[in-house]
Design a protein around this motif. Structure first.
Motif, PDB file in Angstrom:
ATOM      1  N   ASP A 143     -16.925  -2.915   5.136  1.00  0.00           N
ATOM      2  CA  ASP A 143     -15.965  -3.915   5.617  1.00  0.00           C
ATOM      3  C   ASP A 143     -15.815  -3.810   7.145  1.00  0.00           C
ATOM      4  OD1 ASP A 143     -13.444  -5.656   4.405  1.00  0.00           O
ATOM      5  OD2 ASP A 143     -12.958  -4.658   6.292  1.00  0.00           O
ATOM      6  N   ALA A 168      -6.987   3.098  -1.119  1.00  0.00           N
ATOM      7  CA  ALA A 168      -7.618   1.932  -0.496  1.00  0.00           C
ATOM      8  C   ALA A 168      -8.988   2.303   0.048  1.00  0.00           C
ATOM      9  CB  ALA A 168      -6.735   1.407   0.631  1.00  0.00           C
ATOM     10  N   ASP A 169     -10.012   1.591  -0.428  1.00  0.00           N
ATOM     11  CA  ASP A 169     -11.358   1.765   0.126  1.00  0.00           C
ATOM     12  C   ASP A 169     -12.042   0.400   0.207  1.00  0.00           C
ATOM     13  OD1 ASP A 169     -13.669   2.998   1.098  1.00  0.00           O
ATOM     14  OD2 ASP A 169     -14.509   3.174  -0.911  1.00  0.00           O
ATOM     15  N   GLY A 170     -11.322  -0.580   0.750  1.00  0.00           N
ATOM     16  CA  GLY A 170     -11.859  -1.936   0.840  1.00  0.00           C
ATOM     17  C   GLY A 170     -11.606  -2.715  -0.430  1.00  0.00           C
ATOM     18  N   GLY A 171     -11.348  -4.011  -0.261  1.00  0.00           N
ATOM     19  CA  GLY A 171     -11.199  -4.887  -1.432  1.00  0.00           C
ATOM     20  C   GLY A 171      -9.929  -4.656  -2.224  1.00  0.00           C
ATOM     21  N   THR A 172      -8.835  -4.297  -1.552  1.00  0.00           N
ATOM     22  CA  THR A 172      -7.607  -4.069  -2.329  1.00  0.00           C
ATOM     23  C   THR A 172      -7.026  -5.388  -2.835  1.00  0.00           C
ATOM     24  OG1 THR A 172      -6.183  -4.079  -0.378  1.00  0.00           O
ATOM     25  CG2 THR A 172      -7.048  -1.944  -1.065  1.00  0.00           C
ATOM     26  N   ARG A 173      -7.195  -6.479  -2.061  1.00  0.00           N
ATOM     27  CA  ARG A 173      -6.624  -7.754  -2.527  1.00  0.00           C
ATOM     28  C   ARG A 173      -7.408  -8.274  -3.727  1.00  0.00           C
ATOM     29  NH1 ARG A 173      -6.741 -10.919   2.842  1.00  0.00           N
ATOM     30  NH2 ARG A 173      -6.860  -8.778   3.579  1.00  0.00           N
ATOM     31  N   THR A 214      -3.992   5.449   2.175  1.00  0.00           N
ATOM     32  CA  THR A 214      -4.968   5.375   3.265  1.00  0.00           C
ATOM     33  C   THR A 214      -5.144   6.771   3.872  1.00  0.00           C
ATOM     34  OG1 THR A 214      -3.106   4.778   4.656  1.00  0.00           O
ATOM     35  CG2 THR A 214      -4.442   2.984   3.881  1.00  0.00           C
ATOM     36  N   ARG A 265       0.130  -8.651   6.977  1.00  0.00           N
ATOM     37  CA  ARG A 265      -1.029  -8.589   6.077  1.00  0.00           C
ATOM     38  C   ARG A 265      -0.576  -8.550   4.617  1.00  0.00           C
ATOM     39  NH1 ARG A 265      -3.237  -4.240   3.646  1.00  0.00           N
ATOM     40  NH2 ARG A 265      -5.396  -4.420   2.934  1.00  0.00           N
ATOM     41  N   ASP A 282     -16.836 -11.802   6.505  1.00  0.00           N
ATOM     42  CA  ASP A 282     -16.062 -11.276   5.388  1.00  0.00           C
ATOM     43  C   ASP A 282     -15.570 -12.477   4.584  1.00  0.00           C
ATOM     44  OD1 ASP A 282     -14.546  -9.582   3.886  1.00  0.00           O
ATOM     45  OD2 ASP A 282     -13.257  -8.884   5.524  1.00  0.00           O
ATOM     46  N   MET A 286       0.883  -1.176   0.000  1.00  0.00           N
ATOM     47  CA  MET A 286       0.000   0.000   0.000  1.00  0.00           C
ATOM     48  C   MET A 286       0.912   1.214   0.000  1.00  0.00           C
ATOM     49  SD  MET A 286      -2.790  -1.154   2.849  1.00  0.00           S
ATOM     50  CE  MET A 286      -4.285  -0.379   2.296  1.00  0.00           C
ATOM     51  N   LYS A 333       0.464   5.563   5.786  1.00  0.00           N
ATOM     52  CA  LYS A 333       0.955   4.233   6.156  1.00  0.00           C
ATOM     53  C   LYS A 333       2.452   4.184   5.890  1.00  0.00           C
ATOM     54  CE  LYS A 333      -0.077  -0.612   5.205  1.00  0.00           C
ATOM     55  NZ  LYS A 333      -0.372  -1.152   6.518  1.00  0.00           N
ATOM     56  N   TYR A 365     -14.877   0.196   2.255  1.00  0.00           N
ATOM     57  CA  TYR A 365     -14.245   0.199   3.574  1.00  0.00           C
ATOM     58  C   TYR A 365     -15.250   0.309   4.727  1.00  0.00           C
ATOM     59  CZ  TYR A 365     -11.427   1.574   7.551  1.00  0.00           C
ATOM     60  OH  TYR A 365     -10.866   1.635   8.801  1.00  0.00           O
TER      61      TYR A 365
HETATM   62  N1  UDP Z   1      -6.886  -0.535   5.525  1.00  0.00           N
HETATM   63  C1  UDP Z   1      -6.185   0.610   5.889  1.00  0.00           C
HETATM   64  N2  UDP Z   1      -4.917   0.455   6.385  1.00  0.00           N
HETATM   65  C2  UDP Z   1      -4.325  -0.760   6.529  1.00  0.00           C
HETATM   66  C3  UDP Z   1      -5.037  -1.897   6.167  1.00  0.00           C
HETATM   67  C4  UDP Z   1      -6.316  -1.749   5.655  1.00  0.00           C
HETATM   68  O1  UDP Z   1      -6.674   1.713   5.763  1.00  0.00           O
HETATM   69  O2  UDP Z   1      -3.177  -0.829   6.990  1.00  0.00           O
HETATM   70  C5  UDP Z   1      -8.253  -0.374   4.990  1.00  0.00           C
HETATM   71  C6  UDP Z   1      -8.237  -0.288   3.467  1.00  0.00           C
HETATM   72  O3  UDP Z   1      -9.269   0.571   3.014  1.00  0.00           O
HETATM   73  C7  UDP Z   1      -8.527  -1.709   3.072  1.00  0.00           C
HETATM   74  C8  UDP Z   1      -9.563  -2.067   4.132  1.00  0.00           C
HETATM   75  O4  UDP Z   1      -9.041  -1.487   5.312  1.00  0.00           O
HETATM   76  O5  UDP Z   1      -9.005  -1.807   1.762  1.00  0.00           O
HETATM   77  C9  UDP Z   1      -9.808  -3.520   4.348  1.00  0.00           C
HETATM   78  O6  UDP Z   1      -8.615  -4.170   4.628  1.00  0.00           O
HETATM   79  P1  UDP Z   1      -8.450  -5.762   4.531  1.00  0.00           P
HETATM   80  O7  UDP Z   1      -7.249  -6.137   5.324  1.00  0.00           O
HETATM   81  O8  UDP Z   1      -9.731  -6.425   4.783  1.00  0.00           O
HETATM   82  O9  UDP Z   1      -8.017  -5.997   2.995  1.00  0.00           O
HETATM   83  P2  UDP Z   1      -8.731  -5.626   1.622  1.00  0.00           P
HETATM   84  O10 UDP Z   1     -10.232  -5.561   1.845  1.00  0.00           O
HETATM   85  O11 UDP Z   1      -8.181  -4.302   1.189  1.00  0.00           O
HETATM   86  O12 UDP Z   1      -8.345  -6.731   0.698  1.00  0.00           O
END
Ligand code: UDP
Length: 248
Positions: free
Chosen positions: A191, A132-137, A81, A97, A197, A76, A85, A188
């Motif tokens: 989430d 990043a707004d959720g669902g980055t993976r 964010t 993570r 999830d 990231m 970060k 996000y």
């Molecule tokens: N997130 C953040 N900082 C971090 C980790 C996550 O702001 O260090 C936020 C980001 O918006 C991310 C969301 O939390 O998309 C959900 O994180 P998750 O670990 O569930 O992974 P993601 O949904 O991105 O695959």
């Protein structure tokens, strides 16, 4: 308003429970990569760059393993964010993570390619989250498949590959249960509120590559799992179509 049922099902951005956020691909954004795309999925944006090296890892040579290799890295960007970060390199170690996510991306890609047909080369798949707004993976996997296809296309055009090593296309999506309601593609705020999830990685013939499902201080029934899988698989079909449109 006192209509609690309506309140519970109203999504942060007004979407229907089975509706994806808008997905767009901007290909060739990193011209020095062999293949690249920027996937914009709602407010989540991930730069996906694929680089091909004409060599294989030392362990493959030492163990006489034929074919090629594919590996992924995920990070990231500091400004992706709301709160900055810190870069892993500054901390001196990779985030647990990020490590989990990059291994997931690697497995998704290895399921999408015949490594024997790839020949003795290494593919680096780099996924850097711009926003990043959720669902980055899931965005990283869905986007990097497009970047990989562009890279393979280039190798075929250059005559470096005689046969297309790509198997079935792969995409990924999140599903969750928020206020008792199964929802596709969590942003996000959803989430954070989700009791369950579930991330799905699925190929174009409907086979699962990975399911990551967790109850967050909660449990889920088999019926809820079935409902989430149905939502997710419908979302995957739309994402696979969006990938093909981006590659057309
Ligand atoms: N997130 C953040 N900082 C971090 C980790 C996550 O702001 O260090 C936020 C980001 O918006 C991310 C969301 O939390 O998309 C959900 O994180 P998750 O670990 O569930 O992974 P993601 O949904 O991105 O695959």
């Amino acid at each position: 308003m006192t209509d609690l049922a309506a309140t519970a099902t109203t999504r942060a951005d007004g979407r229907q429970p089975n509706q994806l956020r808008p997905v767009r691909f901007q290909n060739h954004i990193a011209p020095y990569a062999t293949g690249s795309t920027l996937i914009e999925w709602g407010s989540t944006r991930v730069i996906c760059g694929v680089t091909v090296e004409e060599t294989v890892p030392r362990w493959m040579k030492e163990q006489n393993v034929s074919g090629g290799w594919i590996t992924a890295e995920y990070s990231m960007l500091p400004y992706s964010t709301l709160q900055r970060k810190q870069r892993d390199i500054t901390k001196g170690k990779i985030d647990g993570r990020s490590q989990e996510i990059q291994r997931l991306i690697g497995r998704a890609l290895r399921a999408a390619i015949n490594l024997e047909l790839l020949g003795p080369r290494t593919i680096w798949a780099d996924c850097d989250v711009l926003q990043a707004d959720g669902g980055t993976r899931t965005a990283a996997i869905t986007g990097v498949y497009v970047a990989l296809s562009l890279a393979i296309r280039k190798l075929l055009a250059e005559g470096k590959l005689a046969k297309d090593p790509l198997l079935h296309p792969v995409a990924a999506v999140s599903v969750g249960i928020v206020h008792q309601q199964p929802l596709l593609d969590l942003c996000y705020t959803e989430d954070v509120a989700a009791a369950v999830d579930l991330n799905l990685v699925v190929n174009a013939v409907g086979e699962f590559i990975e399911l990551q499902g967790t109850g967050e201080e909660s449990t889920f029934s088999e019926a809820q799992l079935t409902a989430m899988l149905a939502l997710g698989k419908a979302g995957i079909r739309e994402l696979l179509a969006a990938q093909q449109a981006a590659l057309a």
